[in-house]
Design an enzyme around this catalytic site. Sequence first.
Site, PDB file in Angstrom:
ATOM      1  N   HIS A  11      -4.965  12.161  13.237  1.00 29.06           N
ATOM      2  CA  HIS A  11      -6.036  11.965  12.598  1.00 29.06           C
ATOM      3  C   HIS A  11      -6.926  11.281  12.893  1.00 29.06           C
ATOM      4  CE1 HIS A  11      -3.643  14.234   9.522  1.00 29.06           C
ATOM      5  NE2 HIS A  11      -2.694  13.188   9.566  1.00 29.06           N
TER       6      HIS A  11
ATOM      7  N   ASP B   6       1.069  -1.121   0.104  1.00 25.97           N
ATOM      8  CA  ASP B   6       0.026   0.114   0.294  1.00 25.97           C
ATOM      9  C   ASP B   6       1.012   0.973  -0.097  1.00 25.97           C
ATOM     10  OD1 ASP B   6      -1.396   2.300   0.591  1.00 25.97           O
ATOM     11  OD2 ASP B   6      -2.761   1.495   2.160  1.00 25.97           O
TER      12      ASP B   6
ATOM     13  N   ASP C 197       2.694  19.270  12.635  1.00 36.58           N
ATOM     14  CA  ASP C 197       2.879  18.334  11.665  1.00 36.58           C
ATOM     15  C   ASP C 197       2.276  18.909  10.343  1.00 36.58           C
ATOM     16  OD1 ASP C 197       2.597  14.990  11.473  1.00 36.58           O
ATOM     17  OD2 ASP C 197       1.229  16.004   9.921  1.00 36.58           O
TER      18      ASP C 197
ATOM     19  N   ASP D  63       7.216  15.911   9.393  1.00 45.70           N
ATOM     20  CA  ASP D  63       6.827  15.965   7.834  1.00 45.70           C
ATOM     21  C   ASP D  63       6.798  17.317   7.451  1.00 45.70           C
ATOM     22  OD1 ASP D  63       4.508  16.030   9.210  1.00 45.70           O
ATOM     23  OD2 ASP D  63       3.559  14.458   8.565  1.00 45.70           O
TER      24      ASP D  63
ATOM     25  N   HIS E 115       0.139  17.647   7.955  1.00 45.36           N
ATOM     26  CA  HIS E 115      -1.112  17.591   7.774  1.00 45.36           C
ATOM     27  C   HIS E 115      -1.929  17.992   8.908  1.00 45.36           C
ATOM     28  CE1 HIS E 115       1.246  14.057   6.206  1.00 45.36           C
ATOM     29  NE2 HIS E 115       0.551  14.089   5.121  1.00 45.36           N
TER      30      HIS E 115
ATOM     31  N   TYR F 126       8.703  11.594   7.756  1.00 43.25           N
ATOM     32  CA  TYR F 126       8.740  10.377   6.842  1.00 43.25           C
ATOM     33  C   TYR F 126      10.277  10.322   6.204  1.00 43.25           C
ATOM     34  CZ  TYR F 126       4.068  10.239   8.465  1.00 43.25           C
ATOM     35  OH  TYR F 126       2.922  10.247   9.200  1.00 43.25           O
TER      36      TYR F 126
END
Length: 663
Positions: free
Chosen positions: A137, A22, A174, A267, A176, A307
Amino acid sequence: MVSGTALVYDEEMMNYRLLWDDPECAIEVPERLSSSYKRLQDYDLVNRCVLLPVREATEEEITLVHSPEYLDVVKSTQTMDIDELKKTSKKYTAAYFHQNSYRCAKLSLGGTLQLVDAVMSGDAQNGMALIRPPGHHSQRSESNGFCVFNNVAVAAEYAKIKYKVQRILIVDWDVHHGQGIQYIFEDDPSVLYFSWHRYEHGSFWPNLSESDYDFIGKGRGTGFNVNLPWNQIGMGNADYIAAFLHVLLPVAFEFNPELVLVSAGYDSGIGDPEGRMCATPECFSHLTHMLMHLAGGKLCMILEGGYHLRSLSESVSMTVRTLLGDPVPRLSGNMTPCYSALESIQNARHAHSPYWKCLFHDETRLVQNISTKGLSAPAPLHADASAVDEFLENHMKILHPTPPMTTLLVAPGEHTLNLLAGAHLEESTATTEQAIHAMSVFNQDLLNENLLNSVGKMLPALEKLVNRKTRNCITLSPNASLSAAVAVQQVLRLGSERVLCILIGDVDMKPEITNDGKTMCLTISGDKMLEKTISQFQTFIKWKEGPHEGNSFFYALFRFLLPLAYSYQPDLITLAIESSRSIGTKDIALLTSLLQGLADGAILAIVTEADKDVIEALSNVLVSCASMFFGPYKPPAKECIQSLTQELTVMQTYWSMLQCLAN
Ligand code: X5A
Ligand code: ZN
């Protein structure tokens, strides 16, 4: 006094991983943890922290935020085979389960709560939890974006209940949007949630309209959700610092939290394949340092994303180093926020101006036509991958090493030195001839024996400061501004290239300001000032605290003083505080402490001998980086705002970090 930095880590949280193909989830690997920890060891930072063991979070703790039904789903993954795991994962977005996910998610959350306990109980001043799975999240009944339990959200609920904390700030750096945290607290005024995130007008994951700047919370929580969407990739140090100075910090200081939790995802750092941003590891030192001034220093960093293993581990190291009180390294690169960043900042400030007094003083308005709207491709990045790797490999080598001593004290004659425990006393002194020579260009009427003594002692100390033998220096003088004028001249001679000189009070004497940019001089006085700004290197503001020890100064700090300092990028700062100062000791302490983010912390603070309060405040800040508490925000007097606005108008044409409006 509370001290110490806690570190939560356990390699057991590496015991789960993606078991099938994935591409979206493949970046969330166990090595994220080990490489971060390894780097902390390499920099000898682990030894300096208090290591905290993880524990399993209890069901009761998990259900502070999550539904019992969702807990059952996660629990059931323990005994699933690969096909069942896959099927369960596919019920959610960008999620994956492993047989050990439940156990690791309990440790991740339990580790977070261990950190909160250490900081709230006073066992540690601050700390970091290196954990996975991440949390921001995840929602009440949903796994999302690699997150299982919402570590930070549960931590906030836990702190509210266990420690009766009434105001918690969550900073989500972050890249996101932590939509999970937003949903959980959107109607809750006791939790202020700030998030910046890659957005690109909604085209970036998780593609939600409620991630935009105009989602500001609901019901009683209106105004307590601050979103700063980035509509372009490539945001860097200047953009992040501007976002903190112009959006987060004023609001956060006005909110006056009792605890700060950071959804610390990396990230948003350089090299990360998800974020594609440019902020260097040093930037995270600055962000951390700024947040250390809130909530009496109660600051918990909780790992989220990140990451690019090298970038992640360098940035984690810079964060921990700063929590420990090491000097904040200087930022590399041009300190001009990009146009798109300014647009986002302008819109976020406008959206929140009805709810926060500190934003209401300025004119705010919405951007009419966002410049990046309608662009199909993002602007290309300048740095390629190998340049980034090389930069990360070498960045620590180009930083100045930590000076062998923190504070050098210049105190001629007999003084109450017990106020300055931990400082080194300057032993040597220049000859009287040298002192006279150093002062020859200044007003001879002001010369006296006391002053000559003080300057004679200061001269050798300046050499140590310029040559980084000491991080900072406190000088007692009978005439602070005159000493500052002498000092500026001397440090330029010793090789300083940009000296920022801040004078507080009514001053006799100013350093000579040439227009070569080697000196910038900023005066803060309570009197009506006759002088007007005549050059980009000289500015005056009127600032006066009211009769009560006030808390209005941070407006001047974030709106003017710090952006100016970050634009100028001094390599040394001279601060002279006269007894005629019009601002309080807390204000001076906060100013000085935040200025330590500049010039590698090379600050020369010159204080009038009689000003015991300021001497003590400065020693708390410069010698022992003590934490501070500030009361609620009290808006400044009209005339102060007026004087500041007048200076801003002139200065912002030269110094771009002052700008809050893109158009
Ligand atoms: C914690 C975190 C990112 C999920 C990205 C999915 N999650 N495309 O960084
Ligand atoms: Zn992320």
